[in-house]
Design a protein around this motif. Structure first.
Motif, PDB file in Angstrom:
ATOM      1  N   PRO A  68       0.878  -1.151   0.091  1.00 24.23           N
ATOM      2  CA  PRO A  68      -0.174   0.095  -0.112  1.00 24.23           C
ATOM      3  C   PRO A  68       1.083   1.375  -0.004  1.00 24.23           C
ATOM      4  CG  PRO A  68      -0.790  -1.562   1.553  1.00 24.23           C
ATOM      5  CD  PRO A  68       0.498  -2.092   1.295  1.00 24.23           C
ATOM      6  N   LEU A  69       1.984   1.485   0.897  1.00 21.83           N
ATOM      7  CA  LEU A  69       2.769   2.528   0.905  1.00 21.83           C
ATOM      8  C   LEU A  69       3.555   2.682  -0.496  1.00 21.83           C
ATOM      9  CD1 LEU A  69       4.068   4.880   2.403  1.00 21.83           C
ATOM     10  CD2 LEU A  69       5.591   3.225   3.164  1.00 21.83           C
ATOM     11  N   LEU A  70       3.971   1.470  -0.872  1.00 23.45           N
ATOM     12  CA  LEU A  70       4.825   1.632  -2.226  1.00 23.45           C
ATOM     13  C   LEU A  70       4.028   2.042  -3.336  1.00 23.45           C
ATOM     14  CD1 LEU A  70       7.544   0.589  -3.480  1.00 23.45           C
ATOM     15  CD2 LEU A  70       6.393  -1.505  -4.057  1.00 23.45           C
ATOM     16  N   PHE A  71       2.622   1.631  -3.344  1.00 17.04           N
ATOM     17  CA  PHE A  71       1.898   2.042  -4.503  1.00 17.04           C
ATOM     18  C   PHE A  71       1.353   3.630  -4.534  1.00 17.04           C
ATOM     19  CE2 PHE A  71       1.667  -2.157  -6.202  1.00 17.04           C
ATOM     20  CZ  PHE A  71       0.990  -2.279  -7.142  1.00 17.04           C
ATOM     21  N   HIS A  72       0.999   3.813  -3.042  1.00 17.50           N
ATOM     22  CA  HIS A  72       0.718   5.244  -2.753  1.00 17.50           C
ATOM     23  C   HIS A  72       2.021   6.475  -3.263  1.00 17.50           C
ATOM     24  CE1 HIS A  72      -1.696   8.467  -1.281  1.00 17.50           C
ATOM     25  NE2 HIS A  72      -0.618   8.806  -0.510  1.00 17.50           N
ATOM     26  N   THR A  73       3.330   5.681  -2.954  1.00 16.02           N
ATOM     27  CA  THR A  73       4.426   6.497  -3.232  1.00 16.02           C
ATOM     28  C   THR A  73       4.871   6.761  -4.775  1.00 16.02           C
ATOM     29  OG1 THR A  73       5.006   6.062  -0.806  1.00 16.02           O
ATOM     30  CG2 THR A  73       6.823   6.973  -2.487  1.00 16.02           C
ATOM     31  N   LEU A  74       4.743   5.612  -5.324  1.00 16.45           N
ATOM     32  CA  LEU A  74       5.173   5.421  -6.675  1.00 16.45           C
ATOM     33  C   LEU A  74       3.921   5.962  -7.610  1.00 16.45           C
ATOM     34  CD1 LEU A  74       6.615   1.865  -6.850  1.00 16.45           C
ATOM     35  CD2 LEU A  74       7.851   4.070  -7.118  1.00 16.45           C
ATOM     36  N   TYR A  75       2.836   5.730  -7.372  1.00 14.46           N
ATOM     37  CA  TYR A  75       1.733   6.418  -8.191  1.00 14.46           C
ATOM     38  C   TYR A  75       0.969   7.496  -7.687  1.00 14.46           C
ATOM     39  CZ  TYR A  75       3.091   1.865 -10.439  1.00 14.46           C
ATOM     40  OH  TYR A  75       3.588   0.947 -10.988  1.00 14.46           O
ATOM     41  N   ARG A  76       1.532   8.074  -6.542  1.00 16.39           N
ATOM     42  CA  ARG A  76       0.763   9.553  -6.024  1.00 16.39           C
ATOM     43  C   ARG A  76      -0.573   9.185  -5.775  1.00 16.39           C
ATOM     44  NH1 ARG A  76       4.600  11.956  -9.944  1.00 16.39           N
ATOM     45  NH2 ARG A  76       6.399  12.390  -8.830  1.00 16.39           N
ATOM     46  N   GLY A  77      -1.013   8.033  -5.142  1.00 12.86           N
ATOM     47  CA  GLY A  77      -2.506   7.857  -4.961  1.00 12.86           C
ATOM     48  C   GLY A  77      -3.452   7.512  -6.045  1.00 12.86           C
ATOM     49  N   GLN A  78      -2.723   7.528  -7.254  1.00 11.01           N
ATOM     50  CA  GLN A  78      -3.676   7.233  -8.431  1.00 11.01           C
ATOM     51  C   GLN A  78      -4.165   5.536  -8.484  1.00 11.01           C
ATOM     52  OE1 GLN A  78      -1.684   8.534 -11.793  1.00 11.01           O
ATOM     53  NE2 GLN A  78      -3.771   8.972 -13.211  1.00 11.01           N
ATOM     54  N   TYR A  79      -3.403   4.893  -8.026  1.00 12.60           N
ATOM     55  CA  TYR A  79      -3.553   3.344  -8.238  1.00 12.60           C
ATOM     56  C   TYR A  79      -3.435   2.537  -7.000  1.00 12.60           C
ATOM     57  CZ  TYR A  79      -2.820   4.348 -13.165  1.00 12.60           C
ATOM     58  OH  TYR A  79      -2.927   5.008 -14.317  1.00 12.60           O
ATOM     59  N   ASP A  80      -3.839   3.176  -5.981  1.00  7.46           N
ATOM     60  CA  ASP A  80      -3.924   2.645  -4.449  1.00  7.46           C
ATOM     61  C   ASP A  80      -4.636   1.294  -4.405  1.00  7.46           C
ATOM     62  OD1 ASP A  80      -2.411   4.487  -3.681  1.00  7.46           O
ATOM     63  OD2 ASP A  80      -3.841   5.612  -2.415  1.00  7.46           O
ATOM     64  N   ALA A  81      -5.818   1.263  -5.144  1.00  9.26           N
ATOM     65  CA  ALA A  81      -6.378  -0.097  -5.245  1.00  9.26           C
ATOM     66  C   ALA A  81      -5.789  -1.322  -5.804  1.00  9.26           C
ATOM     67  CB  ALA A  81      -7.805   0.254  -5.942  1.00  9.26           C
ATOM     68  N   GLY A  82      -4.495  -0.837  -6.618  1.00  8.00           N
ATOM     69  CA  GLY A  82      -3.881  -2.004  -7.126  1.00  8.00           C
ATOM     70  C   GLY A  82      -2.907  -2.692  -6.278  1.00  8.00           C
ATOM     71  N   ALA A  83      -2.809  -2.070  -5.126  1.00  7.52           N
ATOM     72  CA  ALA A  83      -1.946  -2.729  -4.156  1.00  7.52           C
ATOM     73  C   ALA A  83      -2.433  -3.916  -3.604  1.00  7.52           C
ATOM     74  CB  ALA A  83      -1.874  -1.741  -2.808  1.00  7.52           C
ATOM     75  N   VAL A  84      -3.662  -4.236  -3.504  1.00  4.04           N
ATOM     76  CA  VAL A  84      -4.331  -5.434  -3.037  1.00  4.04           C
ATOM     77  C   VAL A  84      -4.056  -6.580  -4.018  1.00  4.04           C
ATOM     78  CG1 VAL A  84      -6.454  -6.688  -2.218  1.00  4.04           C
ATOM     79  CG2 VAL A  84      -6.113  -4.364  -1.676  1.00  4.04           C
ATOM     80  N   VAL A  85      -4.153  -6.355  -5.164  1.00  2.64           N
ATOM     81  CA  VAL A  85      -3.842  -7.365  -6.158  1.00  2.64           C
ATOM     82  C   VAL A  85      -2.545  -7.617  -6.356  1.00  2.64           C
ATOM     83  CG1 VAL A  85      -3.868  -7.614  -8.750  1.00  2.64           C
ATOM     84  CG2 VAL A  85      -5.806  -6.734  -7.965  1.00  2.64           C
ATOM     85  N   PHE A  86      -1.594  -6.567  -6.153  1.00  2.00           N
ATOM     86  CA  PHE A  86      -0.056  -6.992  -6.070  1.00  2.00           C
ATOM     87  C   PHE A  86       0.107  -7.821  -4.847  1.00  2.00           C
ATOM     88  CE2 PHE A  86       4.031  -5.661  -4.564  1.00  2.00           C
ATOM     89  CZ  PHE A  86       5.106  -6.137  -5.592  1.00  2.00           C
ATOM     90  N   GLN A  87      -0.549  -7.572  -3.525  1.00  2.00           N
ATOM     91  CA  GLN A  87      -0.368  -8.107  -2.572  1.00  2.00           C
ATOM     92  C   GLN A  87      -0.516  -9.580  -2.832  1.00  2.00           C
ATOM     93  OE1 GLN A  87      -2.399  -5.684   0.377  1.00  2.00           O
ATOM     94  NE2 GLN A  87      -0.914  -5.336   1.548  1.00  2.00           N
ATOM     95  N   ILE A  88      -1.590  -9.883  -3.263  1.00  2.55           N
ATOM     96  CA  ILE A  88      -2.004 -11.351  -3.641  1.00  2.55           C
ATOM     97  C   ILE A  88      -0.950 -12.165  -4.536  1.00  2.55           C
ATOM     98  CG2 ILE A  88      -3.680 -12.945  -4.459  1.00  2.55           C
ATOM     99  CD1 ILE A  88      -5.972 -10.664  -3.787  1.00  2.55           C
ATOM    100  N   MET A  89      -0.745 -11.497  -5.584  1.00  3.59           N
ATOM    101  CA  MET A  89       0.265 -11.794  -6.627  1.00  3.59           C
ATOM    102  C   MET A  89       1.674 -12.121  -5.960  1.00  3.59           C
ATOM    103  SD  MET A  89      -1.063 -12.008  -9.811  1.00  3.59           S
ATOM    104  CE  MET A  89       0.070 -11.857 -10.859  1.00  3.59           C
ATOM    105  N   ILE A  90       2.169 -11.343  -5.139  1.00  6.78           N
ATOM    106  CA  ILE A  90       3.450 -11.437  -4.625  1.00  6.78           C
ATOM    107  C   ILE A  90       3.531 -12.848  -3.619  1.00  6.78           C
ATOM    108  CG2 ILE A  90       3.267  -9.922  -2.332  1.00  6.78           C
ATOM    109  CD1 ILE A  90       6.125  -9.906  -5.095  1.00  6.78           C
ATOM    110  N   LEU A  91       2.313 -13.141  -3.034  1.00 12.61           N
ATOM    111  CA  LEU A  91       2.505 -14.313  -2.402  1.00 12.61           C
ATOM    112  C   LEU A  91       3.023 -15.365  -2.927  1.00 12.61           C
ATOM    113  CD1 LEU A  91      -0.717 -13.776  -0.399  1.00 12.61           C
ATOM    114  CD2 LEU A  91       1.244 -13.358   0.382  1.00 12.61           C
ATOM    115  N   SER A  92       2.800 -15.438  -4.420  1.00 16.64           N
ATOM    116  CA  SER A  92       3.470 -16.557  -5.273  1.00 16.64           C
ATOM    117  C   SER A  92       4.891 -16.548  -4.969  1.00 16.64           C
ATOM    118  CB  SER A  92       3.412 -16.182  -6.621  1.00 16.64           C
ATOM    119  OG  SER A  92       1.944 -16.156  -6.892  1.00 16.64           O
TER     120      SER A  92
END
Length: 169
Positions: free
Chosen positions: A41-65
Motif C-alpha cells: 500500500p505504501l509503495l503504490f501510494h508513493t510511486l503512483y501518488r495515490g492514483q492506483y492505490d486499489a492495485g496494491a491489493v492485487v499486487f499483495q495477492i500476486m506477490i504471495l506467489s
C-alpha cells in the motif's frame, strides 16, 4: 549439473544440491515477498501518488506467489535436467487447468482480486506438483531443506569472503 548428477546416478548428491538451492531460494524470496506484500500500500501510494492505490491489493495477492516460487523455479530446472519433461508437462497442465477453473469461479465474484488469487493458486499447485515429481525420483524432504540450511549459509558466506578477497587483490 542436475543432468550430470542424475546420469551418474548420484541421487544423494543431486538431492543435497536441490535441497540447498531450495533453502537459498526460500531464504531470499520469502522475506522479500513478505516485505513487498506488507509494504505494497505504501509503495503504490508513493510511486503512483495515490492514483492506483486499489492495485496494491492485487499486487499483495500476486506477490504471495513468491512463497512458492523457489519450488517452481528449481523444480522446473531439476526436472528438465533429470529428463523428466513428461512430469513437468503434466504438472504444468494441471496448473493451467487449475488456473482456468479458479478464474472461472473467482473472477465473477472478486474481479481482479479473483484473477490474482487464481494466479496464486495455480502457481502454488505447480510448485507442489513439481516438488512431488522430484520426490518420486529423489529423497527430498522439508526436513532435508532445513537440515542443509547451515551448509547453505556457509556457502553463501564463503562466496562473500571470496568476493572481498578478490577486491583486496
Amino acid at each position: 549439473m542436475t543432468s550430470r548428477l542424475y546420469t551418474q546416478r548420484d541421487f544423494k548428491g543431486l538431492s543435497t544440491l536441490i535441497e540447498k538451492l531450495l533453502f537459498v531460494g526460500f531464504a531470499a524470496l520469502v522475506p522479500l515477498s513478505f516485505i513487498l506484500a506488507i509494504g505494497a500500500p505504501l509503495l503504490f501510494h508513493t510511486l503512483y501518488r495515490g492514483q492506483y492505490d486499489a492495485g496494491a491489493v492485487v499486487f499483495q495477492i500476486m506477490i504471495l506467489s513468491g512463497f512458492t516460487l523457489p519450488l517452481s523455479l528449481i523444480g522446473t530446472n531439476a526436472l528438465i535436467g533429470m529428463g523428466k519433461a513428461k512430469s513437468l508437462f503434466m504438472a504444468t497442465l494441471v496448473s493451467v487447468a487449475t488456473f482456468f477453473a479458479a478464474s472461472y469461479v473467482l473472477v465473477p465474484i472478486m474481479a481482479s482480486r479473483g484473477q490474482a488469487l487464481a494466479v496464486f493458486i495455480s502457481m502454488t499447485v505447480l510448485a507442489f506438483l513439481q516438488f512431488f515429481a522430484m520426490r518420486s525420483e529423489l529423497d527430498l524432504s522439508t526436513k532435508g531443506i532445513i537440515r542443509h540450511a547451515r551448509e547453505a549459509r556457509r556457502f553463501v558466506a564463503s562466496r562473500g569472503r571470496r568476493t572481498d578477497q578478490e577486491k583486496d587483490d
